[in-house]
Design an enzyme around this catalytic site. Sequence first.
Site, PDB file in Angstrom:
ATOM      1  N   LYS A   3       0.829  -1.211   0.000  1.00 18.86           N
ATOM      2  CA  LYS A   3       0.000   0.000   0.000  1.00 18.86           C
ATOM      3  C   LYS A   3       0.859   1.255   0.000  1.00 18.86           C
ATOM      4  CE  LYS A   3      -2.959   0.759   3.571  1.00 18.86           C
ATOM      5  NZ  LYS A   3      -2.822   2.053   4.266  1.00 18.86           N
ATOM      6  N   SER A   4       1.885   1.284   0.842  1.00 15.78           N
ATOM      7  CA  SER A   4       2.736   2.476   0.921  1.00 15.78           C
ATOM      8  C   SER A   4       3.398   2.764  -0.432  1.00 15.78           C
ATOM      9  CB  SER A   4       3.833   2.268   1.966  1.00 15.78           C
ATOM     10  OG  SER A   4       3.269   2.209   3.242  1.00 15.78           O
ATOM     11  N   ASP A  33       2.404  -0.996  11.887  1.00 19.19           N
ATOM     12  CA  ASP A  33       1.120  -1.495  11.373  1.00 19.19           C
ATOM     13  C   ASP A  33       0.859  -2.951  11.755  1.00 19.19           C
ATOM     14  OD1 ASP A  33       0.605   0.944  10.253  1.00 19.19           O
ATOM     15  OD2 ASP A  33       1.372   0.406   8.282  1.00 19.19           O
ATOM     16  N   ARG A  38      -5.679   2.105  18.466  1.00 15.76           N
ATOM     17  CA  ARG A  38      -5.443   0.656  18.395  1.00 15.76           C
ATOM     18  C   ARG A  38      -5.028   0.050  19.736  1.00 15.76           C
ATOM     19  NH1 ARG A  38      -2.742   0.514  12.305  1.00 15.76           N
ATOM     20  NH2 ARG A  38      -4.736   0.693  11.237  1.00 15.76           N
TER      21      ARG A  38
END
Length: 422
Positions: free
Chosen positions: A13-14, A309, A340
């Site tokens: 994704k990055s 993450d 989170r």
Amino acid sequence: MMLKGKIRVSSDKSISHRALILSSIAEGKTYIKDLLKSRDTDCTMQALRMLGVSIYQKDEYVVVEGQGKFSLREPADVLNLGNSGTGMRLLAGLASGTDFMTILTGDESLRKRPMERIVEPLRTMGARIDGRENGKVPPLVIRGKYPLNGIRYEMPVASAQVKSAILLAGLFSQGEVEIREPLPSRNHTEIMLRNMDVDVECVKNLIRLGSNRTLHSPGCIEIGADISSAAYFMVAAALIPHSQVLFEDMVLNPTRTGILDVFRMMNVEFEIINNREVNGEKIGNVAVCYSPHIKGVSLEKSIIPRIIDEIPIICILASCAEGKTIIKNASELRYKECDRIKAMVENLTRLGIRCEELPDGIIIEGGTLKGGKINTYHDHRIAMSFAIASLVSNDNIILNDTSSIDTSYPMFFSHLKSLTKF
Ligand code: S3P
């Protein structure tokens, strides 16, 4: 039930965000192979189109018609980045170097996330930025300036998004641009800029832009698979007896492989095979198998940015490990798609795991995951972590909502199904 076989999980994704953004301001056409298709990357692509960039699908490629960094045009409407912090922060950096106004907004979660961390340095560089609470939270209104001032910036938190926003703005500055990070964060922007002929110098935690700040398309960018997405299935393979999975084409950039270091410390059995390099990024295959002797671990401060993450799924692994796991210096987790730390403590407690909430982390006592109801807080990483917990538990674990998974990994459940064997 066990996990068996090989899988090429969705693309990183990055790197996908950066491929879209940097090719948009490069000179020349870029063919992107294996761009991640997800809600977050779709938002970034749409925003770039609204800035005047032509982006389209051709066979297996996403083609970006880069016309150089001065080709962007004032968007006719507000740019909506949905759930994507990366999209918003990187585009804020880009918008700062233009000669027009850009308004950036997002969904309910993104509109709560801290923006001061980019607004402050971008204002120092000369951009005029306004927003709710004086620019602390989105929507942000950015009036760009060219050329921007140079900056020497000491980052208070290790954040690749902040670093990248400043580097993007720095492309529109003629002065010195120097950034110092407290700890190394992911360096995909630096690698891709270099691959597009921009001078980026990195010495330890110092990143400096050189005099060449013009981007040239490398022609083709090939994107490897996302270790942050693979991490869910890797943990499942380690926890479920008889499992063995080969993860193909993984991005193994050392700023992203903290999860493998954690695996080593916790006795997860894995092997790296066939290392190679593509567009300056390390790529390789990783084989993970059932690991019967998983133990708790106390994590060092320096590893936190490299696993930021992956901490939710590491918490699931820790819940099934022997002994205690201590995670500290991770207050950044409170500013992600949801808080989170709170979400993990609350949900693990519901599943009968003894854990303690710290201001900057969590302590987990390994045990047995029981059944229960999970609130995913509309956060993709919380949802995927507890989807894996539900495979490991002998009881029923019910998630209130899993639609958030589409932000990063729409293929999650179908990939999981393809690996599941009875
Ligand atoms: C990202 C950086 C990280 C990470 C996010 C993606 C990026 O955020 O949590 O999912 O692509 O630059 P921070 O840089 O804010 O820590």
